[in-house]
Design an enzyme around this catalytic site. Structure first.
Site, PDB file in Angstrom:
ATOM      1  N   GLU A 257       1.129  -1.123   0.457  1.00 28.67           N
ATOM      2  CA  GLU A 257      -0.031  -0.062   0.125  1.00 28.67           C
ATOM      3  C   GLU A 257       1.129   1.184  -0.184  1.00 28.67           C
ATOM      4  O   GLU A 257       0.510   2.496  -0.521  1.00 28.67           O
ATOM      5  CB  GLU A 257      -0.551   0.201   0.870  1.00 28.67           C
ATOM      6  CG  GLU A 257      -2.467  -1.013   1.195  1.00 28.67           C
ATOM      7  CD  GLU A 257      -2.023  -1.329  -0.008  1.00 28.67           C
ATOM      8  OE1 GLU A 257      -3.353  -0.632  -0.906  1.00 28.67           O
ATOM      9  OE2 GLU A 257      -3.164  -2.688  -0.279  1.00 28.67           O
TER      10      GLU A 257
ATOM     11  N   HIS B 249      -4.983  -6.433 -10.977  1.00 31.11           N
ATOM     12  CA  HIS B 249      -4.288  -7.656  -9.948  1.00 31.11           C
ATOM     13  C   HIS B 249      -4.039  -9.125 -10.732  1.00 31.11           C
ATOM     14  O   HIS B 249      -3.232  -9.828 -10.244  1.00 31.11           O
ATOM     15  CB  HIS B 249      -4.763  -7.843  -9.179  1.00 31.11           C
ATOM     16  CG  HIS B 249      -6.290  -6.553  -7.919  1.00 31.11           C
ATOM     17  ND1 HIS B 249      -7.273  -5.404  -8.225  1.00 31.11           N
ATOM     18  CD2 HIS B 249      -5.393  -5.815  -6.668  1.00 31.11           C
ATOM     19  CE1 HIS B 249      -6.797  -5.018  -7.420  1.00 31.11           C
ATOM     20  NE2 HIS B 249      -6.536  -4.305  -6.187  1.00 31.11           N
TER      21      HIS B 249
END
Length: 553
Positions: free
Chosen positions: A368, A454
């Site tokens: 992140e 992803h």
């Protein structure tokens, strides 16, 4: 083992210093106007921004705005610019100018090479119609509570090839999984009303994981001093924590690392959250039933990630300005994901299945944090192949953080988030991405940009593993891997540390907002040549690893 870093004269030439000029889209036009109206803006090399625009053959209506500057020890300067046209931000107009020490332009890396020329800046579509079209797009993407609070921004859309006048809208709400916040950016043709592009501004680590599903909080009042406490984490054992002491106790604020802080959202999805406090500076119990435990993992992960970027990549925080983001834990109810919000400058972590498996493992935190670094540098669009590269970048550096931490309870591996589901199965595998069974791909193919980011990230992840460790079966740090190649070739790895240096150099110096996998191949080849020499074993390994994932010249 050979050093991952260039040595001797090459090391001296490539030691990096960096200055960062962060300008969000909303500030581009104002900043450009200021630059045009005031004294000539200078950057390293002594050349004005206006002179650079002229040297690049830009039209009189175009302005450059400095976003980031990297200066090599030999005097070479890499200046990253955003661009405006008649005061409007040019989306996809970013570029990097590479200058020799004497100011001579050596090369230019552009997101798009098409000249910017717009026949009319008067839109046929009204802002209201553009907003309605954007909300319709968001609803089609199954965004719950789709709404906009701001009028759309008029921009020049250049990332699609032919520059056109467009509106940029940001539609907020909740994504299809029922827990992840949504900030869907929609680009609408100002002439026809046709949707030109959409991408998600909330960058999360997982795709479509089932769920049941702010801003920085103020520190306690009173005098404050740095302190060192200890925490019992769920994933990393007992760890040291930098905290802040005040007359009322201790708070989970790390003044050593840019004011990094952890706040409790108390299973909400909105709000400022509350900074964690404690009376004796001993945090958590290692059990998810203790409210502080997830905060310990988040704080420890943020500290290790900060130190990785500082000590390994010589970067002072996400934006290289010494400021740390806010970590928000206990986000939502049984939320199985973690997310980066660039606008809010926050990382948010759900508590996972049954609120027993917080998504605060080391590599997830590194993932992140790294979304923020990508935003501050290349700005890879979170859609298409550039979106896959954005996700791969976060996986690569998340993996590197885990190896850097060298924590015996969470050993380094090439598995992403292997602890957060509670069954030992990871979210992603870098040696063979298709092992996840959820759609990740091992090799590049035409149309790969249409996949979820992803899943298309698998190409970048696989490249990184092959470059680091090579192909075939092997056991590393207690984990078995077996990495295949698209062409049946045998790839010899150069070591993870060198691979990390090459990827970071490419990200910060040669990638742009629209970089695709073939562009990434060129960027990493240039980075390897910069660091280790054009004919080095490292550069040859980069070429071989890309060929092994079917990305060829």
């Amino acid at each position: 083992m050979s050093s991952p870093f260039p040595t001797g004269d090459r090391a001296r030439r490539l030691a990096l210093t960096s200055g960062v000029f962060v300008l969000t889209g909303a500030l581009l036009a104002a900043s450009a106007a200021t630059a045009a109206a005031g004294p000539a803006v200078q950057h390293p090399g002594g050349t004005s921004v206006a002179a650079t625009a002229q040297a690049l053959g830009l039209s009189a209506q175009e302005e450059l705005v400095v976003k980031d500057v990297i200066k090599d020890a030999d005097g070479t300067v890499h200046t990253r610019y955003e661009r405006t046209y008649a005061g409007l931000a040019v989306v996809g107009g970013d570029l990097v100018v590479h200058r020799a020490g004497d100011g001579t332009i050596k090369d230019v890396t552009k997101a798009v090479r098409t000249p910017i020329k717009i026949a009319s800046l008067d839109p046929k579509l009204t802002p209201t119609a553009a907003t309605s079209a954007a909300i319709k797009t968001a609803k089609a993407a199954k965004t719950a509570g789709a709404a906009t609070s701001d009028a759309p921004r008029k921009v020049i859309w250049a990332a699609g090839g032919k520059p056109v006048l467009a509106y940029e809208s940001v539609v907020t709400g909740t994504q299809q999984d029922g827990g992840t916040p949504s900030k869907l950016r929609v680009i609408t043709d100002a002439e026809t009303g046709r949707k030109l592009y959409e991408n998600q501004l909330i960058n999360d680590i997982a795709e479509g994981v089932t769920t049941n599903g702010g801003s920085q909080a103020a520190a306690p009042d009173g005098s404050q001093v740095a302190a060192v406490g200890s925490g019992a984490s769920q994933y990393s054992g007992t760890v040291g924590l930098n905290t802040t002491k005040s007359p009322t106790g201790y708070s989970l604020i790390d003044s050593v690392r840019g004011g990094s802080r952890v706040v409790d959202l108390k299973h909400r999805t909105k709000g400022k959250g509350t900074v964690f406090t404690d009376a004796d500076n001993k945090w958590g119990t290692g059990s998810p039933t203790d409210n502080q435990t997830a905060a310990v993992d988040a704080a420890y992960g943020a500290a290790q990630t900060w130190d990785f970027y500082k000590n390994v990549l010589h970067r002072n925080g996400i934006r290289n300005d010494g400021r740390a983001p806010v970590s928000r834990v206990h986000y939502g109810d049984a939320y199985q994901n973690a997310a980066w919000d660039d606008d809010a400058f926050t990382m948010s972590y759900g508590d996972g299945a049954n609120n027993q498996h917080p998504w605060t493992q080391l590599d997830v935190v590194g993932h992140e944090f790294s979304h923020g670094v990508t935003s501050a540098t290349a700005g890879l669009q979170y859609s298409g192949e550039s979106g896959g590269l954005n996700e791969a970048t976060s996986d690569i550096f998340g993996t590197a953080v885990e190896w850097y931490a060298n924590n015996p309870q969470d050993k380094g591996d090439y598995l992403l988030g292997e602890k957060v589901f509670g069954d030992g199965k990871p979210l992603r595998y870098q040696d063979k991405p298709s092992r996840d069974g959820r759609g990740s791909v091992d090799y590049w193919r035409p149309g790969i940009g249409d996949l979820d980011v992803h899943h298309s990230s698998g190409v970048g992840n696989h490249f990184f593993y092959l470059l680091s460790e090579g192909s075939g079966a092997k056991d590393i740090n207690g984990v078995h891997y077996d990495s295949p190649t698209a062409d049946g070739s045998t790839v010899t790895g150069i070591g993870r540390d060198k691979a990390v240096q090459i990827w970071y150099r490419a990200l910060t110096t040669y990638f742009t907002s629209t970089t695709d996998y073939h562009d990434a191949r060129q960027g990493t080849l240039k980075a390897a040549a910069d660091l280790y020499g054009a004919n080095s074993a490292e550069a040859k390994a980069v070429d071989a690893a890309w060929a092994a994932v079917n990305v060829k010249a």
